[in-house]
Design an enzyme around this catalytic site. Structure first.
Site, PDB file in Angstrom:
ATOM      1  N   ASP A   1       0.449   8.677  -1.938  1.00 47.20           N
ATOM      2  CA  ASP A   1       0.270   7.549  -1.023  1.00 47.20           C
ATOM      3  C   ASP A   1      -1.162   7.021  -1.124  1.00 47.20           C
ATOM      4  O   ASP A   1      -2.109   7.719  -0.752  1.00 47.20           O
ATOM      5  CB  ASP A   1       0.574   8.019   0.403  1.00 47.20           C
ATOM      6  CG  ASP A   1       0.602   6.883   1.418  1.00 47.20           C
ATOM      7  OD1 ASP A   1       0.076   5.790   1.127  1.00 47.20           O
ATOM      8  OD2 ASP A   1       1.154   7.106   2.514  1.00 47.20           O
TER       9      ASP A   1
ATOM     10  N   SER B   1       3.912   4.793   9.170  1.00 49.41           N
ATOM     11  CA  SER B   1       2.595   4.220   8.948  1.00 49.41           C
ATOM     12  C   SER B   1       1.902   3.993  10.289  1.00 49.41           C
ATOM     13  O   SER B   1       1.687   4.940  11.036  1.00 49.41           O
ATOM     14  CB  SER B   1       2.711   2.941   8.123  1.00 49.41           C
ATOM     15  OG  SER B   1       1.444   2.512   7.686  1.00 49.41           O
TER      16      SER B   1
ATOM     17  N   HIS C   1       3.545   5.078  -0.304  1.00 53.13           N
ATOM     18  CA  HIS C   1       3.508   4.908   1.151  1.00 53.13           C
ATOM     19  C   HIS C   1       4.905   4.770   1.764  1.00 53.13           C
ATOM     20  O   HIS C   1       5.035   4.826   2.975  1.00 53.13           O
ATOM     21  CB  HIS C   1       2.640   3.700   1.509  1.00 53.13           C
ATOM     22  CG  HIS C   1       2.278   3.635   2.961  1.00 53.13           C
ATOM     23  ND1 HIS C   1       1.733   4.709   3.640  1.00 53.13           N
ATOM     24  CD2 HIS C   1       2.394   2.623   3.874  1.00 53.13           C
ATOM     25  CE1 HIS C   1       1.520   4.360   4.894  1.00 53.13           C
ATOM     26  NE2 HIS C   1       1.911   3.115   5.061  1.00 53.13           N
TER      27      HIS C   1
ATOM     28  N   TYR D   1       1.979  -1.628  10.386  1.00 49.12           N
ATOM     29  CA  TYR D   1       0.867  -2.575  10.494  1.00 49.12           C
ATOM     30  C   TYR D   1       1.284  -3.989  10.111  1.00 49.12           C
ATOM     31  O   TYR D   1       1.911  -4.213   9.070  1.00 49.12           O
ATOM     32  CB  TYR D   1      -0.263  -2.094   9.586  1.00 49.12           C
ATOM     33  CG  TYR D   1      -1.589  -2.764   9.799  1.00 49.12           C
ATOM     34  CD1 TYR D   1      -2.305  -2.579  10.977  1.00 49.12           C
ATOM     35  CD2 TYR D   1      -2.160  -3.563   8.816  1.00 49.12           C
ATOM     36  CE1 TYR D   1      -3.549  -3.167  11.170  1.00 49.12           C
ATOM     37  CE2 TYR D   1      -3.394  -4.155   8.990  1.00 49.12           C
ATOM     38  CZ  TYR D   1      -4.088  -3.960  10.174  1.00 49.12           C
ATOM     39  OH  TYR D   1      -5.326  -4.552  10.352  1.00 49.12           O
TER      40      TYR D   1
END
Length: 293
Positions: free
Chosen positions: A239, A151, A269, A60
């Site tokens: 996470d 992710s 994460h 992201y």
């Protein structure tokens, strides 16, 4: 410049980055609405024969960056296509970004008023077309394509593995984002899901349901139900950005029989960080997708 139906390969940029063992091409392929999407294509210098191809999608707010950010897979003998994210990277603009609602900064609410306008409709289309385009480049094993990412990139890999199952030999979603939106928005303590929570905090119950109806079209849990290719997931049990329950939701709904979860018990994460590629390389070799020594 070499051209084909779905790919334009521009200037070879290997020497610009002082790389000696890797060849790098700056490529474009048509994505959403035929708009050009930027990518790096990295290959071991002088490699012959159809190479297995790893297609990587980015996390992201990130773009494709520099070729020097992505040397692992070519070092292991693979061809590697690194796909830019429209509007997030610097080389692929989201030309329709003003179409639809955007309440907060970021991309999670961009066009969330309807599935037709939602940002991820365009980005996922780009990602599927990256796999389509691989077949147009010589020297690549278009029947040996692996899609992966961490992710957001992991969520995008899942989104591709469903509709493109016939063209994808394996999928490796690491700590995938974009899975089980509702639960993630309810419990995530950090990161992009908070954009949804902030947006929904100020809207009526009716608007909340409409929002999650839109998001359901782009949920990795639903894409997983359509995917049958071998899959290697990873999850970090600590996470705070992509809670483990959302990753397991996609994993548990995955339709393919060959599915594996790499669990990192104390990981955030970042998942397995540098240890995860070791797991991936071994897993691919076990499935006949390794590169001969």
């Amino acid at each position: 410049m070499r051209t084909s139906k779905r790919f334009t390969t521009g200037q070879r940029v290997t020497d610009r980055h002082l790389l000696r063992s890797v060849e790098v091409d700056d490529v474009r392929f048509p994505g959403w609405n035929g708009e050009p999407v930027a990518a790096w294509l990295l290959r071991p210098r002088g490699a012959e024969g159809p190479l297995p191809v790893v297609v990587t999608y980015i996390g992201y707010t990130g773009g494709r960056g520099l070729p020097t950010d992505h040397l692992l897979w070519s070092a292991a003998g693979y061809a590697h296509l690194v796909v830019d994210s429209r509007g997030q990277g610097h080389d692929t603009p989201d030309t329709t970004e003003g179409n639809g609602t955007q309440w907060a900064e970021g991309f999670m609410t961009r066009g969330v008023d309807s599935p037709e306008h939602y940002y991820y409709r365009r980005l996922i289309t780009d990602c599927v077309r990256a796999v389509d385009a691989v077949a147009d480049l010589p020297g690549l094993g278009h029947r040996r394509v692996v899609v992966t990412g961490g992710s957001q990139g992991g969520g995008l890999a899942l989104a591709v593995a469903g509709p493109a199952s016939d063209d994808v030999a394996a999928v490796m979603p690491d700590v995938p984002f974009l899975c089980h939106y509702r639960r993630a928005a309810e419990i995530s303590g950090e990161g992009p899901y908070e954009e949804l929570a902030k947006y929904l905090r100020w809207h009526s119950r009716r608007h909340v349901e409409r929002t999650f109806t839109t998001l359901s079209y782009f949920d990795g849990v639903h894409f997983a139900q359509r995917a049958t290719t071998p899959a290697l997931f990873s999850v970090g049990l600590m996470d705070p950005i992509c809670p483990p329950s959302t990753v397991y939701a996609a994993f548990n709904h995955y339709a393919g029989e060959d599915r594996t979860m790499t669990v990192w018990p104390f990981a955030d994460h970042g998942g397995g960080y540098g240890s995860n590629p070791v797991e991936q390389l071994a897993w691919l070799r076990e499935r006949g997708l390794g590169v001969p020594a």
